[in-house]
Design a protein around this motif. Structure first.
Motif, short mmCIF file in Angstrom:
data_model
loop_
_atom_site.label_atom_id
_atom_site.label_comp_id
_atom_site.label_asym_id
_atom_site.label_seq_id
_atom_site.Cartn_x
_atom_site.Cartn_y
_atom_site.Cartn_z
N ALA A 222 0.81 -1.22 0.00
CA ALA A 222 0.00 0.00 0.00
C ALA A 222 0.84 1.27 0.00
CB ALA A 222 -0.93 0.00 1.22
N VAL A 223 2.15 1.16 0.20
CA VAL A 223 3.00 2.36 0.27
C VAL A 223 4.11 2.29 -0.78
CG1 VAL A 223 2.53 2.82 2.71
CG2 VAL A 223 4.40 1.28 2.09
N LYS A 224 3.78 1.76 -1.94
CA LYS A 224 4.79 1.67 -3.00
C LYS A 224 5.26 3.04 -3.46
CE LYS A 224 3.27 -2.76 -4.95
NZ LYS A 224 2.69 -3.44 -6.15
N GLY A 225 4.36 4.02 -3.43
CA GLY A 225 4.75 5.36 -3.83
C GLY A 225 5.81 5.95 -2.92
N THR A 226 5.64 5.77 -1.62
CA THR A 226 6.64 6.27 -0.68
C THR A 226 7.95 5.52 -0.82
OG1 THR A 226 4.83 6.79 0.84
CG2 THR A 226 7.05 6.85 1.73
N LEU A 227 7.88 4.24 -1.10
CA LEU A 227 9.11 3.48 -1.36
C LEU A 227 9.86 4.05 -2.57
CD1 LEU A 227 8.27 -0.29 -0.77
CD2 LEU A 227 9.96 1.10 0.43
N ALA A 228 9.11 4.49 -3.58
CA ALA A 228 9.76 5.11 -4.74
C ALA A 228 10.44 6.42 -4.35
CB ALA A 228 8.74 5.35 -5.84
N VAL A 229 9.80 7.19 -3.47
CA VAL A 229 10.41 8.43 -2.98
C VAL A 229 11.69 8.12 -2.22
CG1 VAL A 229 10.08 10.41 -1.46
CG2 VAL A 229 8.21 9.63 -2.90
N VAL A 230 11.65 7.12 -1.35
CA VAL A 230 12.84 6.72 -0.60
C VAL A 230 13.95 6.26 -1.54
CG1 VAL A 230 13.72 5.02 1.04
CG2 VAL A 230 11.56 6.18 1.50
N ALA A 231 13.58 5.50 -2.56
CA ALA A 231 14.59 5.02 -3.52
C ALA A 231 15.25 6.17 -4.26
CB ALA A 231 13.94 4.05 -4.50
N ILE A 232 14.46 7.15 -4.67
CA ILE A 232 15.02 8.30 -5.39
C ILE A 232 15.92 9.12 -4.48
CG2 ILE A 232 14.43 10.49 -6.50
CD1 ILE A 232 11.98 9.15 -7.66
N PHE A 233 15.47 9.40 -3.25
CA PHE A 233 16.29 10.16 -2.32
C PHE A 233 17.59 9.43 -1.99
CE2 PHE A 233 12.58 12.74 -0.33
CZ PHE A 233 12.55 13.52 -1.47
N ALA A 234 17.50 8.11 -1.79
CA ALA A 234 18.70 7.35 -1.45
C ALA A 234 19.68 7.33 -2.61
CB ALA A 234 18.31 5.93 -1.05
N ARG A 295 5.99 8.64 -11.72
CA ARG A 295 4.59 8.34 -11.43
C ARG A 295 4.41 7.92 -9.99
NH1 ARG A 295 1.97 3.41 -14.64
NH2 ARG A 295 3.64 2.39 -13.46
N TYR A 296 5.32 7.08 -9.49
CA TYR A 296 5.24 6.66 -8.10
C TYR A 296 5.72 7.75 -7.15
CZ TYR A 296 4.96 2.16 -10.46
OH TYR A 296 4.60 1.13 -11.28
N PHE A 297 6.62 8.61 -7.63
CA PHE A 297 7.17 9.65 -6.77
C PHE A 297 6.09 10.62 -6.31
CE2 PHE A 297 9.00 13.88 -6.22
CZ PHE A 297 9.99 13.63 -5.29
N PHE A 298 5.29 11.16 -7.24
CA PHE A 298 4.29 12.14 -6.86
C PHE A 298 3.17 11.51 -6.04
CE2 PHE A 298 6.21 14.12 -10.67
CZ PHE A 298 6.62 15.31 -10.08
N ARG A 299 2.88 10.25 -6.28
CA ARG A 299 1.90 9.57 -5.45
C ARG A 299 2.45 9.34 -4.05
NH1 ARG A 299 0.06 3.73 -7.30
NH2 ARG A 299 2.01 3.19 -6.25
N GLY A 300 3.74 9.06 -3.96
CA GLY A 300 4.35 8.80 -2.67
C GLY A 300 4.49 10.04 -1.81
N VAL A 301 4.59 11.23 -2.43
CA VAL A 301 4.65 12.46 -1.64
C VAL A 301 3.41 12.62 -0.80
CG1 VAL A 301 4.75 14.96 -1.79
CG2 VAL A 301 6.26 13.57 -3.21
N GLY A 302 2.25 12.27 -1.38
CA GLY A 302 1.01 12.34 -0.63
C GLY A 302 0.88 11.27 0.43
N GLU A 303 1.41 10.06 0.15
CA GLU A 303 1.35 8.98 1.13
C GLU A 303 2.19 9.30 2.36
OE1 GLU A 303 0.89 5.21 -1.99
OE2 GLU A 303 2.71 5.52 -0.82
N GLY A 304 3.34 9.92 2.14
CA GLY A 304 4.26 10.19 3.25
C GLY A 304 4.14 11.57 3.81
N ALA A 305 3.02 12.26 3.53
CA ALA A 305 2.87 13.62 4.05
C ALA A 305 2.78 13.59 5.57
CB ALA A 305 1.60 14.25 3.46
N VAL A 306 3.32 14.64 6.19
CA VAL A 306 3.30 14.74 7.64
C VAL A 306 1.90 15.04 8.13
CG1 VAL A 306 4.27 15.93 9.63
CG2 VAL A 306 5.70 15.49 7.63
#
Length: 308
Positions: A222-234, A295-306
């Protein structure tokens, strides 16, 4: 009054010329349905173009410089943006000057390992902070937040001493280890897991699923988008890192790309074409990675919002 007059529908008042003109005009609204004036829309686009010029402009200029031949003046006034005779000879010269592909391979090894360790470690730690119940969970979250406030320069000597005691100086493992799990990525995963409804995991718990099954089969997909954000940042953090590899590495055969490209600045400081070509070589993998995961990055920004 006759029966025909009673049953006749009331005639609508005729619209004035101004109302008809207003209806014909296209209505521009924002995401909340509020109308946007034309001058406000034009101002927004002007600001966006200004920001785009400031962010993309230097990259496009470096790309143009890297494609210019040796006989073309890159310091002409007024500056000439498009090269008259585009050539890829500068990229060949970079490969002849330094072992750029060996350096790129070292950077790729470190960046790929950093992506794996951050995705696995941040997902496990974020799930533990968000979904498990144990004493000291809030304190652990606070520790991760406080580590983000410590500047890297304040702990880099301690990191170097630790790597020396472990015998990992002048190794790619020593480059990888301090950033293998980022506190920011852990907090991103924690906030993404917090946004998941508890009822789904409760239903899985009733069906007999243990913690690992709930994590791997329910929460993580359910949090694949945030995983993509983590992968890009890493990947970006490991690929662009310069200070720490410069300190821990001394063998030129183990240099990463950022350190290797520094030789172009020192030995060939007057040849801006080589420096520009090396810069494009270093930036190209980041552009390719983001293009694949946007595509996963912008979806993950919303998933991992504070959460407020």
């Amino acid at each position: 009054m006759s029966l025909a007059e009673k049953t006749r529908p009331a005639e609508k008042p005729r619209a004035t010329g101004r109302e008809r003109k207003r209806r014909r005009e296209p209505r521009i609204t924002d995401e909340h349905g509020r109308r946007i004036r034309v001058w406000e829309l034009a101002l927004r686009y002007l600001l966006l173009l200004g920001v785009l010029a400031l962010t993309i402009g230097p990259f496009l200029w470096q790309l143009s410089t890297s494609l210019k031949g040796p006989t073309e003046d890159i310091f002409s006034s007024p500056p000439k943006f498009l090269p008259s005779e585009p050539t890829l000879h500068n990229y060949e010269r970079v490969a002849d000057t330094i072992p750029v592909w060996d350096y790129a391979l070292n950077s790729l090894k470190v960046a790929a390992a950093n992506v794996v360790t951050n995705c696995v470690g941040a997902a496990l730690a974020g799930y533990a902070l968000a979904r498990l119940r144990y004493r000291g969970r809030r304190v652990a979250t606070l520790v991760f937040i406080l580590t983000m406030l410590v500047p890297v320069e304040g702990i880099i000597i301690a990191q170097f001493t630790t790597m020396r005691e472990l015998g990992l100086n002048n190794t790619l493992v020593g480059v990888l280890l301090p950033g293998c799990v980022s506190a920011l990525n852990v907090l991103l995963m924690r906030n993404a897991f917090l946004n998941l409804p508890y009822e789904i995991e409760e239903a899985a718990f009733v069906d007999g699923a243990n913690v690992w099954q709930r994590f791997y089969r329910i929460a993580l997909p359910a949090v694949k988008g945030t995983l993509a954000v983590v992968a890009i940042f890493a990947f970006m953090g490991a690929w662009d890192d310069f200070l720490w590899p410069l300190i821990v590495l001394s063998d030129p055969s183990r240099f990463t790309l950022t350190i290797g490209l520094n030789y172009l600045h020192g030995t060939f400081a007057n040849d801006e074409r080589l420096v520009a070509a090396g810069t494009i070589i270093a930036v190209a993998p980041l552009i390719l990675l983001f293009a694949c995961l946007q595509r996963y990055f912008f979806r993950g920004v919303g998933e991992g919002a504070v959460k407020g």
